[in-house]
Design a protein around this motif. Structure first.
Motif, PDB file in Angstrom:
ATOM      1  N   SER A 137      15.005  -3.062   8.734  1.00  9.44           N
ATOM      2  CA  SER A 137      13.958  -2.977   9.753  1.00  9.44           C
ATOM      3  C   SER A 137      13.756  -1.554  10.252  1.00  9.44           C
ATOM      4  N   GLY A 138      14.555  -0.620   9.733  1.00 12.31           N
ATOM      5  CA  GLY A 138      14.502   0.745  10.235  1.00 12.31           C
ATOM      6  C   GLY A 138      15.512   1.024  11.318  1.00 12.31           C
ATOM      7  N   PHE A 139      16.334   0.037  11.685  1.00 10.39           N
ATOM      8  CA  PHE A 139      17.374   0.254  12.689  1.00 10.39           C
ATOM      9  C   PHE A 139      18.356   1.313  12.178  1.00 10.39           C
ATOM     10  N   GLY A 140      18.567   2.344  12.997  1.00  6.63           N
ATOM     11  CA  GLY A 140      19.490   3.407  12.619  1.00  6.63           C
ATOM     12  C   GLY A 140      18.908   4.450  11.692  1.00  6.63           C
ATOM     13  N   SER A 141      17.594   4.429  11.456  1.00  2.48           N
ATOM     14  CA  SER A 141      16.987   5.403  10.544  1.00  2.48           C
ATOM     15  C   SER A 141      17.007   6.805  11.145  1.00  2.48           C
ATOM     16  N   ASN A 142      16.951   7.793  10.281  1.00  3.87           N
ATOM     17  CA  ASN A 142      16.925   9.182  10.715  1.00  3.87           C
ATOM     18  C   ASN A 142      15.505   9.607  11.076  1.00  3.87           C
ATOM     19  N   ASP A 143      15.398  10.725  11.748  1.00  7.46           N
ATOM     20  CA  ASP A 143      14.103  11.287  12.105  1.00  7.46           C
ATOM     21  C   ASP A 143      13.312  11.617  10.844  1.00  7.46           C
ATOM     22  N   PRO A 144      12.067  11.145  10.737  1.00 10.15           N
ATOM     23  CA  PRO A 144      11.285  11.449   9.537  1.00 10.15           C
ATOM     24  C   PRO A 144      10.897  12.909   9.429  1.00 10.15           C
ATOM     25  N   GLY A 145      10.979  13.672  10.538  1.00 11.40           N
ATOM     26  CA  GLY A 145      10.694  15.101  10.478  1.00 11.40           C
ATOM     27  C   GLY A 145       9.269  15.438  10.905  1.00 11.40           C
ATOM     28  N   ARG A 146       9.086  16.701  11.210  1.00 16.28           N
ATOM     29  CA  ARG A 146       7.775  17.193  11.621  1.00 16.28           C
ATOM     30  C   ARG A 146       6.777  17.004  10.480  1.00 16.28           C
ATOM     31  N   GLU A 152       3.807   4.960   9.817  1.00 15.00           N
ATOM     32  CA  GLU A 152       3.893   3.782  10.671  1.00 15.00           C
ATOM     33  C   GLU A 152       5.318   3.630  11.192  1.00 15.00           C
ATOM     34  N   PRO A 153       5.479   3.348  12.475  1.00 14.48           N
ATOM     35  CA  PRO A 153       6.831   3.190  13.029  1.00 14.48           C
ATOM     36  C   PRO A 153       7.587   2.047  12.365  1.00 14.48           C
ATOM     37  N   ALA A 154       8.897   2.173  12.362  1.00 14.72           N
ATOM     38  CA  ALA A 154       9.754   1.127  11.812  1.00 14.72           C
ATOM     39  C   ALA A 154       9.625  -0.145  12.644  1.00 14.72           C
ATOM     40  N   LYS A 155       9.872  -1.278  12.014  1.00 15.53           N
ATOM     41  CA  LYS A 155       9.759  -2.565  12.702  1.00 15.53           C
ATOM     42  C   LYS A 155      10.683  -2.628  13.915  1.00 15.53           C
ATOM     43  N   PHE A 156      11.897  -2.102  13.789  1.00 11.91           N
ATOM     44  CA  PHE A 156      12.826  -2.132  14.924  1.00 11.91           C
ATOM     45  C   PHE A 156      12.239  -1.389  16.114  1.00 11.91           C
ATOM     46  N   ASP A 157      11.647  -0.219  15.870  1.00  8.23           N
ATOM     47  CA  ASP A 157      11.061   0.560  16.957  1.00  8.23           C
ATOM     48  C   ASP A 157       9.852  -0.142  17.570  1.00  8.23           C
ATOM     49  N   TYR A 160      11.414  -3.031  19.630  1.00  9.23           N
ATOM     50  CA  TYR A 160      12.220  -2.548  20.755  1.00  9.23           C
ATOM     51  C   TYR A 160      11.890  -1.074  21.025  1.00  9.23           C
ATOM     52  N   PRO A 161      10.706  -0.781  21.523  1.00  6.92           N
ATOM     53  CA  PRO A 161      10.323   0.629  21.740  1.00  6.92           C
ATOM     54  C   PRO A 161      11.164   1.266  22.837  1.00  6.92           C
ATOM     55  N   ILE A 162      11.241   2.583  22.791  1.00  3.64           N
ATOM     56  CA  ILE A 162      12.008   3.307  23.801  1.00  3.64           C
ATOM     57  C   ILE A 162      11.377   3.115  25.177  1.00  3.64           C
ATOM     58  N   ASP A 163      12.220   3.149  26.197  1.00  2.09           N
ATOM     59  CA  ASP A 163      11.773   2.950  27.575  1.00  2.09           C
ATOM     60  C   ASP A 163      11.933   4.261  28.327  1.00  2.09           C
ATOM     61  N   LYS A 255      -2.539  20.289  20.841  1.00  2.00           N
ATOM     62  CA  LYS A 255      -3.368  19.239  21.414  1.00  2.00           C
ATOM     63  C   LYS A 255      -3.842  18.399  20.250  1.00  2.00           C
ATOM     64  N   GLN A 256      -3.186  17.294  20.050  1.00  2.00           N
ATOM     65  CA  GLN A 256      -3.425  16.491  18.849  1.00  2.00           C
ATOM     66  C   GLN A 256      -3.223  15.016  19.151  1.00  2.00           C
ATOM     67  N   ASP A 257      -4.094  14.196  18.583  1.00  3.46           N
ATOM     68  CA  ASP A 257      -3.946  12.748  18.695  1.00  3.46           C
ATOM     69  C   ASP A 257      -3.200  12.213  17.480  1.00  3.46           C
ATOM     70  N   TYR A 258      -2.365  11.206  17.708  1.00  2.84           N
ATOM     71  CA  TYR A 258      -1.587  10.587  16.643  1.00  2.84           C
ATOM     72  C   TYR A 258      -1.878   9.087  16.625  1.00  2.84           C
ATOM     73  N   GLN A 259      -1.987   8.552  15.446  1.00  2.00           N
ATOM     74  CA  GLN A 259      -2.369   7.149  15.299  1.00  2.00           C
ATOM     75  C   GLN A 259      -1.398   6.197  15.979  1.00  2.00           C
ATOM     76  N   PHE A 260      -0.105   6.504  15.897  1.00  2.00           N
ATOM     77  CA  PHE A 260       0.895   5.552  16.370  1.00  2.00           C
ATOM     78  C   PHE A 260       1.533   5.982  17.699  1.00  2.00           C
ATOM     79  N   ALA A 261       0.949   6.956  18.381  1.00  2.00           N
ATOM     80  CA  ALA A 261       1.460   7.371  19.672  1.00  2.00           C
ATOM     81  C   ALA A 261       1.209   6.270  20.706  1.00  2.00           C
TER      82      ALA A 261
END
Length: 266
Positions: A137-146, A152-157, A160-163, A255-261
């Motif tokens: 599910s992407g749990f424990g995955s590393n940073d994909p990088g700049r 697309e965000p991992a299913k786990f994220d 359970y998105p960050i708070d 100043k940039q828009d991101y699809q999954f932000a």
């Protein structure tokens, strides 16, 4: 215990035979049953530290008593290291309370030549397909990088998105150098904060100057959340943008828009 017995096919030697233990079949048959007979422990630092130092094998994470993740340790990362990391990264998540997490850890003596994790996952899913939903599910995955923020965000994220409303105990009231403060927050956050304040960061120059080194911010007396902190940072950095994704936060002069932000601070 299952045994494999074989005799030499090319030449029969009187009084001689060969057999080997079918360890994989034993693990497949007995390891899930062994886990099933264990009591789980709360996923706390004290419980994790009580495990034998350097012990390695297979482990389960359970959410409200349901097995959600199976993993293994190796000679470099024993149970203490791996489970402490999970305890840390499961903080500050929506829809998830760390008090609902438990674990089971089994030291496997015959280990190095067998993929215990794969055996455990396949057998537990065979017995109950709904088990181990965090695996893959992407749990424990590393940073994909700049420059990979469009992924697309991992299913786990997503589940359970960050708070960013949680208080940050690492930030204390008073005047702080922003470069040092960001470094402290990054080191203590249970999710990723990525930023780059170097002049010419995209030019590949070796002698880049840090743009944040001369900036100071004043933190109010009360505990502040990540949301409050990002607001404070952006006020001190005109032209910068903080972008919140389901699993991480990035901070850049852009100043940039991101699809999954999920939120911007500008």
């Amino acid at each position: 215990m299952t045994l494999q017995h074989s005799t030499q096919s090319a030449t029969s030697i009187l009084g001689y035979g060969e057999f080997e233990l079918d360890i994989e079949s034993v693990l497949r048959e007995q390891l899930p049953r062994f886990f099933g007979g264990m009591n789980a422990a709360l996923l706390t630092q004290s419980n994790v530290q009580s495990l034998p130092a350097g012990a390695k094998g297979a482990y389960l994470l359970l959410h409200r008593g349901v097995p959600v993740y199976a993993g293994k340790t190796d000679s470099r990362h024993g149970f203490r290291d791996r489970l402490n990391r999970h305890w840390y990264t499961l903080q500050h998540r929506k829809n998830l309370h760390i008090g609902d997490m438990t674990f089971k850890a089994v030291r496997v003596m015959v280990f190095s030549n067998f993929d215990v994790e794969a055996i455990l996952i396949s057998e537990m899913r065979r017995q109950a397909p709904q088990n181990l939903e965090w695996n893959d599910s992407g749990f424990g995955s590393n940073d994909p990088g700049r420059n990979r923020e469009g992924q697309e965000p991992a299913k786990f994220d997503k589940d359970y998105p960050i708070d960013i409303q949680r208080p940050l105990n690492v930030i204390h009231a008073g005047s702080h150098n922003l470069q040092a403060l960001l470094a402290n927050v990054k080191a203590e956050l249970p999710y990723l904060l990525r930023y780059d304040g170097r002049r010419g960061a995209n030019t590949g120059r070796a002698n880049q100057q840090n743009l944040l080194s001369g900036v100071n911010v004043t933190v109010p007396a009360e505990l502040i959340s990540m949301k409050d902190f990002l607001t404070l940072v952006i006020k001190a950095l005109p032209g910068w943008q903080a972008t919140v994704f389901p699993g991480r936060v990035i901070l850049y002069c852009e100043k940039q828009d991101y699809q999954f932000a999920t939120r911007y601070f500008r």
